[in-house]
Design a protein around this motif. Structure first.
Motif, PDB file in Angstrom:
ATOM      1  N   UNK A   1       0.835  -1.196   0.000  1.00  0.00           N
ATOM      2  CA  UNK A   1       0.000   0.000   0.000  1.00  0.00           C
ATOM      3  C   UNK A   1       0.868   1.243   0.000  1.00  0.00           C
ATOM      4  N   UNK A   2       0.449   2.272  -0.723  1.00  0.00           N
ATOM      5  CA  UNK A   2       1.191   3.523  -0.774  1.00  0.00           C
ATOM      6  C   UNK A   2       0.388   4.646  -0.111  1.00  0.00           C
ATOM      7  N   UNK A   3       1.131   5.633   0.389  1.00  0.00           N
ATOM      8  CA  UNK A   3       0.508   6.753   1.086  1.00  0.00           C
ATOM      9  C   UNK A   3       1.038   8.073   0.539  1.00  0.00           C
ATOM     10  N   UNK A   4       0.162   9.071   0.530  1.00  0.00           N
ATOM     11  CA  UNK A   4       0.626  10.428   0.274  1.00  0.00           C
ATOM     12  C   UNK A   4       1.285  10.941   1.546  1.00  0.00           C
ATOM     13  N   UNK A   5       1.936  12.075   1.475  1.00  0.00           N
ATOM     14  CA  UNK A   5       2.594  12.615   2.665  1.00  0.00           C
ATOM     15  C   UNK A   5       1.565  12.947   3.739  1.00  0.00           C
ATOM     16  N   UNK A   6       0.385  13.437   3.328  1.00  0.00           N
ATOM     17  CA  UNK A   6      -0.654  13.737   4.320  1.00  0.00           C
ATOM     18  C   UNK A   6      -1.169  12.454   4.976  1.00  0.00           C
ATOM     19  N   UNK A   7      -1.340  11.409   4.182  1.00  0.00           N
ATOM     20  CA  UNK A   7      -1.825  10.137   4.724  1.00  0.00           C
ATOM     21  C   UNK A   7      -0.804   9.517   5.670  1.00  0.00           C
ATOM     22  N   UNK A   8       0.480   9.581   5.300  1.00  0.00           N
ATOM     23  CA  UNK A   8       1.513   9.029   6.164  1.00  0.00           C
ATOM     24  C   UNK A   8       1.619   9.840   7.448  1.00  0.00           C
ATOM     25  N   UNK A   9       1.400  11.133   7.352  1.00  0.00           N
ATOM     26  CA  UNK A   9       1.425  11.984   8.545  1.00  0.00           C
ATOM     27  C   UNK A   9       0.311  11.592   9.509  1.00  0.00           C
TER      28      UNK A   9
END
Length: 252
Positions: free
Chosen positions: A1-9
């Motif tokens: 699964x991949x995340x945007x920077x906002x999602x990872x934050x």
């Protein structure tokens, strides 16, 4: 699964500002970018961020974290086991402090008198366990288990006045070293002689027999072992080396 920077934050609790800084310094690079140029983070980056947070929780500086994670010999499983051991030790240390505070509160509530020795027992035990955790293996290999156990027993059995003097002398040594290094003093001069003498008193205050050769060996470790160096140099770099040189000159 991949995340945007906002999602990872949101997932990690690390701010987007910090994640961008990690990218800038090469600590945590995104796996790629979207067509719009936004950072994307995959499973490897998620694991690396978890490792970063473990090290930060243990007080390791970012530059050192990067060096550790980028080392080709980095073994994640072994490191995680090491983290677990350190955290379990910290949990035990905190639990002992909680027990000490709880007992103090109960004593106050009942208008009972807690002995001064009892008040400081948790702190003495903390000192012994922290020293054992950091340097126990080397000390036992070099000096033997019986001698290390005897030294630990002397600390635990020390009178309140001895323990307080041990703590006071330890801080005085740090202060004297910092002042000497700041002034550019010569370890072979009076400041070096004073530091070596204070250190000798600190080594023997719990009743340990003084040995000049061992004194020099211990001082040499302060330069050879980065853990000792970090302790003595935490306020001013050069203090560990000054003490080593002072002991080498004045202790014969």
């Amino acid at each position: 699964m991949e995340y945007t920077i906002q999602e990872l934050s949101r997932l990690s609790g690390v701010t987007t500002r910090a994640l961008r800084w990690y990218d800038k310094i090469g600590l945590l690079k995104p796996s790629g970018r979207t067509e719009g140029g936004y950072r994307r983070y995959g499973p490897a980056e998620v694991d690396r961020l978890q490792d970063i947070l473990y090290y930060r929780a243990l007080g390791v500086e970012l530059a050192q974290v990067k060096e550790i994670l980028d080392d080709p010999s980095f073994d994640r499983l072994a490191i995680l086991r090491g983290h677990l051991s350190a955290l379990e030790g910290e949990r035990e240390r905190i639990q002992k402090l909680i027990d000490s505070v709880t007992e103090t509160i109960r004593t106050q509530e009942r208008n009972e008198i807690m002995s001064d020795e009892k008040k400081f027992e948790a702190f003495k035990r903390q000192l012994v366990e922290e020293t054992e955790r950091l340097y126990g293996a080397e000390s036992r290999e070099k000096y033997g288990g019986a001698e290390v156990d005897a030294s630990n027993a002397r600390i635990m059995g020390a009178a309140l006045e001895q323990f307080q003097e041990y703590e006071r002398l330890g801080q005085e040594i740090l202060d004297k070293l910092s002042a000497a290094v700041a002034a550019g003093a010569d370890p072979a001069g009076s400041a070096g002689q004073e530091a070596a003498d204070l250190h000798r008193r600190w080594l023997t205050i719990m009743g340990d027999k003084y040995d000049a050769r061992r004194h020099r060996e211990i001082a040499e470790l302060y330069v050879q072992d980065e853990r000792f160096t970090a302790y003595y140099d935490r306020e001013r770099p050069g203090c560990a080396r000054f003490l080593r040189d002072a002991v080498a000159h004045w202790v014969k």
